[in-house]
Design a protein around this motif. Structure first.
Motif, PDB file in Angstrom:
ATOM      1  N   ILE A 151       0.822  -1.204   0.000  1.00 36.52           N
ATOM      2  CA  ILE A 151       0.000   0.000   0.000  1.00 36.52           C
ATOM      3  C   ILE A 151       0.857   1.255   0.000  1.00 36.52           C
ATOM      4  O   ILE A 151       1.844   1.343   0.737  1.00 36.52           O
ATOM      5  CB  ILE A 151      -0.924   0.010   1.238  1.00 36.52           C
ATOM      6  CG1 ILE A 151      -1.850  -1.216   1.222  1.00 36.52           C
ATOM      7  CG2 ILE A 151      -1.754   1.292   1.299  1.00 36.52           C
ATOM      8  CD1 ILE A 151      -2.572  -1.437   2.531  1.00 36.52           C
ATOM      9  N   ARG A 153       0.813   4.621   1.409  1.00 36.56           N
ATOM     10  CA  ARG A 153       0.059   5.229   2.496  1.00 36.56           C
ATOM     11  C   ARG A 153      -0.342   6.665   2.172  1.00 36.56           C
ATOM     12  O   ARG A 153       0.383   7.403   1.511  1.00 36.56           O
ATOM     13  CB  ARG A 153       0.885   5.209   3.779  1.00 36.56           C
ATOM     14  CG  ARG A 153       1.320   3.837   4.247  1.00 36.56           C
ATOM     15  CD  ARG A 153       0.187   3.015   4.810  1.00 36.56           C
ATOM     16  NE  ARG A 153      -0.430   3.641   5.948  1.00 36.56           N
ATOM     17  CZ  ARG A 153      -0.925   2.982   6.995  1.00 36.56           C
ATOM     18  NH1 ARG A 153      -0.830   1.665   7.038  1.00 36.56           N
ATOM     19  NH2 ARG A 153      -1.517   3.611   7.980  1.00 36.56           N
ATOM     20  N   GLU A 154      -1.519   7.032   2.646  1.00 34.41           N
ATOM     21  CA  GLU A 154      -1.986   8.412   2.541  1.00 34.41           C
ATOM     22  C   GLU A 154      -2.898   8.699   3.726  1.00 34.41           C
ATOM     23  O   GLU A 154      -3.477   7.773   4.315  1.00 34.41           O
ATOM     24  CB  GLU A 154      -2.743   8.653   1.233  1.00 34.41           C
ATOM     25  CG  GLU A 154      -4.046   7.872   1.115  1.00 34.41           C
ATOM     26  CD  GLU A 154      -4.840   8.203  -0.147  1.00 34.41           C
ATOM     27  OE1 GLU A 154      -4.352   9.000  -0.964  1.00 34.41           O
ATOM     28  OE2 GLU A 154      -5.948   7.671  -0.297  1.00 34.41           O
ATOM     29  N   LYS A 155      -3.008   9.952   4.096  1.00 34.33           N
ATOM     30  CA  LYS A 155      -3.892  10.338   5.187  1.00 34.33           C
ATOM     31  C   LYS A 155      -5.213  10.826   4.606  1.00 34.33           C
ATOM     32  O   LYS A 155      -5.244  11.574   3.632  1.00 34.33           O
ATOM     33  CB  LYS A 155      -3.251  11.435   6.033  1.00 34.33           C
ATOM     34  CG  LYS A 155      -2.063  10.977   6.856  1.00 34.33           C
ATOM     35  CD  LYS A 155      -1.551  12.096   7.739  1.00 34.33           C
ATOM     36  CE  LYS A 155      -0.383  11.616   8.603  1.00 34.33           C
ATOM     37  NZ  LYS A 155       0.135  12.710   9.491  1.00 34.33           N
ATOM     38  N   GLU A 160     -10.308   8.024   9.077  1.00 37.33           N
ATOM     39  CA  GLU A 160      -8.989   7.450   9.352  1.00 37.33           C
ATOM     40  C   GLU A 160      -8.859   6.002   8.904  1.00 37.33           C
ATOM     41  O   GLU A 160      -7.749   5.488   8.813  1.00 37.33           O
ATOM     42  CB  GLU A 160      -8.674   7.547  10.836  1.00 37.33           C
ATOM     43  CG  GLU A 160      -9.615   6.776  11.738  1.00 37.33           C
ATOM     44  CD  GLU A 160      -9.260   6.919  13.208  1.00 37.33           C
ATOM     45  OE1 GLU A 160      -9.825   6.168  14.016  1.00 37.33           O
ATOM     46  OE2 GLU A 160      -8.419   7.775  13.537  1.00 37.33           O
ATOM     47  N   ILE A 163      -6.621   4.269   4.306  1.00 40.81           N
ATOM     48  CA  ILE A 163      -5.190   4.347   4.609  1.00 40.81           C
ATOM     49  C   ILE A 163      -4.287   4.523   3.394  1.00 40.81           C
ATOM     50  O   ILE A 163      -3.088   4.766   3.548  1.00 40.81           O
ATOM     51  CB  ILE A 163      -4.732   3.113   5.408  1.00 40.81           C
ATOM     52  CG1 ILE A 163      -4.956   1.827   4.598  1.00 40.81           C
ATOM     53  CG2 ILE A 163      -5.433   3.062   6.746  1.00 40.81           C
ATOM     54  CD1 ILE A 163      -4.356   0.593   5.281  1.00 40.81           C
ATOM     55  N   GLY A 164      -4.801   4.385   2.182  1.00 43.12           N
ATOM     56  CA  GLY A 164      -3.916   4.569   1.039  1.00 43.12           C
ATOM     57  C   GLY A 164      -4.449   3.958  -0.240  1.00 43.12           C
ATOM     58  O   GLY A 164      -5.651   3.702  -0.366  1.00 43.12           O
ATOM     59  N   GLN A 190       4.585  -3.495   8.782  1.00 44.16           N
ATOM     60  CA  GLN A 190       3.184  -3.885   8.769  1.00 44.16           C
ATOM     61  C   GLN A 190       2.850  -4.615   7.467  1.00 44.16           C
ATOM     62  O   GLN A 190       3.189  -4.138   6.375  1.00 44.16           O
ATOM     63  CB  GLN A 190       2.282  -2.662   8.911  1.00 44.16           C
ATOM     64  CG  GLN A 190       0.802  -2.997   8.966  1.00 44.16           C
ATOM     65  CD  GLN A 190       0.444  -3.836  10.170  1.00 44.16           C
ATOM     66  OE1 GLN A 190       0.506  -3.380  11.292  1.00 44.16           O
ATOM     67  NE2 GLN A 190       0.055  -5.093   9.946  1.00 44.16           N
ATOM     68  N   TYR A 192      -0.404  -6.566   5.325  1.00 44.13           N
ATOM     69  CA  TYR A 192      -1.855  -6.536   5.259  1.00 44.13           C
ATOM     70  C   TYR A 192      -2.399  -7.711   4.455  1.00 44.13           C
ATOM     71  O   TYR A 192      -1.860  -8.070   3.409  1.00 44.13           O
ATOM     72  CB  TYR A 192      -2.344  -5.237   4.610  1.00 44.13           C
ATOM     73  CG  TYR A 192      -2.131  -4.011   5.460  1.00 44.13           C
ATOM     74  CD1 TYR A 192      -3.047  -3.661   6.441  1.00 44.13           C
ATOM     75  CD2 TYR A 192      -1.016  -3.199   5.273  1.00 44.13           C
ATOM     76  CE1 TYR A 192      -2.859  -2.538   7.226  1.00 44.13           C
ATOM     77  CE2 TYR A 192      -0.816  -2.068   6.050  1.00 44.13           C
ATOM     78  CZ  TYR A 192      -1.750  -1.744   7.026  1.00 44.13           C
ATOM     79  OH  TYR A 192      -1.553  -0.635   7.796  1.00 44.13           O
ATOM     80  N   GLU A 238      -8.901   0.182   5.907  1.00 43.79           N
ATOM     81  CA  GLU A 238      -8.496  -0.848   6.863  1.00 43.79           C
ATOM     82  C   GLU A 238      -9.681  -1.257   7.732  1.00 43.79           C
ATOM     83  O   GLU A 238     -10.442  -0.413   8.199  1.00 43.79           O
ATOM     84  CB  GLU A 238      -7.368  -0.317   7.748  1.00 43.79           C
ATOM     85  CG  GLU A 238      -6.845  -1.316   8.760  1.00 43.79           C
ATOM     86  CD  GLU A 238      -5.681  -0.760   9.567  1.00 43.79           C
ATOM     87  OE1 GLU A 238      -5.159  -1.477  10.430  1.00 43.79           O
ATOM     88  OE2 GLU A 238      -5.294   0.408   9.334  1.00 43.79           O
TER      89      GLU A 238
END
Length: 267
Positions: A151, A153-155, A160, A163-164, A190, A192, A238
């Motif tokens: 992944i 990642r992104e905010k 929340e 995650i991406g 991490q 997934y 997620e």
């Protein structure tokens, strides 16, 4: 933006024929899926190619459409059902609608999982992942039946759980952790596990049903790689709910035990 849920359900299965109709706590598996999905979505329908499943869904008051028996994947079945929905409701096929593909063998799907998918939009495609925890064994992490996801990642300020964006899906363990024993990889980074639920913008759903099989897809036997290879974006949310899919009679036994635990907790 309108969201609808479609549950593809086939009777034929090499490991567990008729699993949508298998009894789980006094109800067929497909009814559990339908009722759980209906907690999050106003419009839910089952897409099947079998009269027994069709009659079962009608019997418990659900919406169902009969589709072709010649589809090679659930995505094509979902699109046919979506076309039927549009025809019945006089809706243009490319309307501003998101179609959520909900697996017909996931009786414990949570409304929060569907809501997490919905939170990914606007995008082209969305899916779910579940984090491997540090107490997972190497054998579980390396199991090729557990699809892993890399992944970017992104905010997301709005939610929340988003995650991406998916970079790659593989039956191998990704990411590879260089310089460490494989059994220690979960301590370092991490990883997934992919949860096979998708949401598609309606026009994108039409597009992906027209794409030919791709090289990576054929190597890994993962349809979503076809979409990535054709430049489509798959946004990822997620979920911390563990997935229990009914692929074998043994899985059904596990689901029965899970149901008993839930009932005991509720007492």
């Amino acid at each position: 933006m309108k969201f609808i849920g479609i549950i593809p359900a086939r009777y034929a299965s090499s490991r567990f024929p008729g699993k949508p109709l298998a009894d789980l706590g006094g109800k067929p598996v497909i009814q559990w899926v339908y009722e759980q999905a209906s907690k999050a979505l106003a419009t839910v329908m089952v897409a099947t190619d079998d009269a027994r499943i069709y009659d079962c869904v009608l019997g418990f008051g659900g919406n169902v459409v009969m589709t072709s028996p010649n589809h090679t994947c659930g995505t094509d079945r979902v699109y046919e059902a979506y076309q039927a929905f549009c025809a019945t409701n006089s809706v243009p096929v490319d309307e501003d609608i998101v179609v959520i593909n909900i697996q017909g063998d996931e009786p414990f799907i949570q409304p929060e999982q569907i809501e997490a998918l919905m939170a990914c939009f606007p995008t082209e495609i969305a899916t779910l992942v579940h984090p491997f925890t540090s107490n997972v064994t190497w054998e579980e992490l390396a199991n090729p039946n557990y699809v892993k996801v890399a992944i970017a990642r992104e905010k997301c300020a709005e939610n929340e759980s988003v995650i991406g964006k998916a970079l790659y899906f593989s039956r191998s363990v990704i990411p590879y952790v260089r310089g460490m024993e494989a059994t220690e990889w979960l301590q370092r980074g991490q990883h997934y596990r992919h949860i096979g639920m998708y949401a598609y913008r309606a026009d994108i759903l039409r597009t992906i049903t027209q794409l030919p099989p791709s090289a990576l897809e054929q190597l890994e036997c993962l349809e979503q790689l076809r979409w990535l290879e054709n430049g489509l974006t798959i946004r990822v949310a997620e979920t911390h709910y563990a997935s229990i899919g009914i692929d074998t009679p043994e899985d059904l036994e596990q689901a029965v035990e899970q149901l008993k635990k839930q009932k005991n907790v509720g007492k």
